[in-house]
Design an enzyme around this catalytic site. Structure first.
Site, PDB file in Angstrom:
ATOM      1  N   GLY A  17      66.215  10.159  -8.545  1.00 22.98           N
ATOM      2  CA  GLY A  17      66.574   8.809  -8.147  1.00 22.98           C
ATOM      3  C   GLY A  17      65.829   7.776  -8.962  1.00 22.98           C
ATOM      4  N   GLY A  20      64.681  -0.257  -8.413  1.00 23.08           N
ATOM      5  CA  GLY A  20      64.079  -1.411  -9.036  1.00 23.08           C
ATOM      6  C   GLY A  20      62.571  -1.319  -9.152  1.00 23.08           C
ATOM      7  N   MET A  21      61.923  -0.600  -8.222  1.00 21.45           N
ATOM      8  CA  MET A  21      60.470  -0.549  -8.222  1.00 21.45           C
ATOM      9  C   MET A  21      59.904   0.751  -8.766  1.00 21.45           C
ATOM     10  SD  MET A  21      59.379  -2.403  -4.662  1.00 21.45           S
ATOM     11  CE  MET A  21      57.641  -2.305  -5.114  1.00 21.45           C
ATOM     12  N   GLY A  22      60.734   1.786  -8.879  1.00 19.22           N
ATOM     13  CA  GLY A  22      60.173   3.044  -9.334  1.00 19.22           C
ATOM     14  C   GLY A  22      61.195   4.147  -9.449  1.00 19.22           C
ATOM     15  N   VAL A  24      62.129   8.430  -8.374  1.00 20.39           N
ATOM     16  CA  VAL A  24      61.924   9.487  -7.393  1.00 20.39           C
ATOM     17  C   VAL A  24      62.156  10.835  -8.067  1.00 20.39           C
ATOM     18  CG1 VAL A  24      62.583  10.423  -5.151  1.00 20.39           C
ATOM     19  CG2 VAL A  24      62.722   7.958  -5.558  1.00 20.39           C
ATOM     20  N   ASP A 131      65.107  -2.637   3.824  1.00 14.73           N
ATOM     21  CA  ASP A 131      66.095  -2.163   2.845  1.00 14.73           C
ATOM     22  C   ASP A 131      67.015  -1.127   3.488  1.00 14.73           C
ATOM     23  OD1 ASP A 131      67.316  -2.180   0.352  1.00 14.73           O
ATOM     24  OD2 ASP A 131      66.036  -0.604  -0.460  1.00 14.73           O
TER      25      ASP A 131
END
Length: 296
Positions: A17, A20-22, A24, A131
């Protein structure tokens, strides 16, 4: 971020995955011999004070204990200073994938009640998800629901870095660009988002589960945001006449523009429980409608 080979004793198998922030990754815990998911905050985000908030709020989420919520095993930092969260790996399908086909109302209510339980547990502990969307909801093969990705979560008891600052606004812009269709009016307007925002976003998800479409649609992200702020969606029962009136009323209440006018997460869970009652469905539906009307 290039694909790392390991995070400490977590052997990385694949990237599964990206947000926007990181990123997975699916990984394997070589100490406990189990698959895990590792979410790593990107260096660009970690460079700011968001890193501190990310880890502090991850600690709060890791203390939550609910069967419908993903389990956080560990938090830490890579040698490059990138924060990461290790959580249980869920074998299942995202709600987004399931929405490619119509869902029976009974199935919708069952899944929705499990989502509500997870959000209630988070809210009771002072954690707001911020979210809630189909991509962050997994359904296992046995029908069990798991709410994922508290990476944007915040504590309702604010710390000194939770004030409305330019950094927080930048975070909000990142959310706007990522998932505008599921924002609450508070988030869309750049205001502080509490538990009521999760209820609104959950209402959008429930609307989509019942109708196959989102309640706020436009040609652009800005148009969607404008619709969330100003437009009233068609009632679910108008789009899908097979929806019980009580369920349609519940979704409409969850989508109230004013946070104070929405039912709480606990109210939502209780109304869904009434709708799931197998003893007297007609009575349950009437009771649910009456209870929903009393909250708005």
């Amino acid at each position: 971020m290039s694909n790392p080979s390991a995070f400490g004793h977590y052997r990385v198998d694949a990237r599964i995955g990206q947000g926007g922030m990181g990123d997975v990754f699916r990984a394997y815990d070589t100490r406990l011999n189990r698959p895990v998911a590792v979410k790593v905050m990107r260096a660009t985000a970690a460079a700011s004070h968001q890193s501190h908030r990310f880890l502090r709020e991850a600690r709060a989420v890791s203390a939550l204990n609910h069967p419908n919520m993903v389990v956080v095993h560990e938090i830490g930092e890579t040698p490059d200073g990138e924060p990461f969260i290790v959580q249980e790996f869920i074998e299942g399908t995202t709600l987004r994938a399931l929405l490619s086909e119509p869902m029976p109302v009974e199935r919708v209510v069952d899944v929705a009640r499990q989502i509500a339980r997870a959000l209630c547990a988070a809210h009771a502990a002072g954690v707001v998800h911020r979210d809630v969307k189909p991509e962050n909801i997994m359904i296992r093969g046995d029908g069990f629901v798991k709410v994922l990705d508290f990476g944007l979560a915040r504590l309702t008891t604010p710390g000194p870095d939770d004030l409305v600052t330019q950094t927080n606004l930048e975070t909000a812009v990142g959310v706007l660009l990522g998932t505008p269709a599921y924002l609450s009016p508070e988030q869309a307007g750049g205001r502080a988002a509490g538990a009521e925002a999760d209820v609104f976003s959950f209402g959008i998800v429930l609307y989509e589960m019942l109708t196959g479409r989102r309640p706020f649609v436009a040609a652009s992200s800005l148009g969607v945001i404008a619709a969330i702020l100003s437009e009233q969606p068609l009632p679910v029962s108008r789009v899908n006449p097979s929806t019980p009136r009580a369920l349609s009323d519940l979704v409409q209440a969850m989508l109230e523009k004013s946070p104070e006018q929405r039912p709480t997460g606990r109210d939502v869970e209780q109304q869904l429980a009434l709708l799931l009652s197998a003893d007297a469905p007609a009575t349950a539906s009437a009771a649910a409608s009456a209870a929903i009307r009393s909250t708005v």
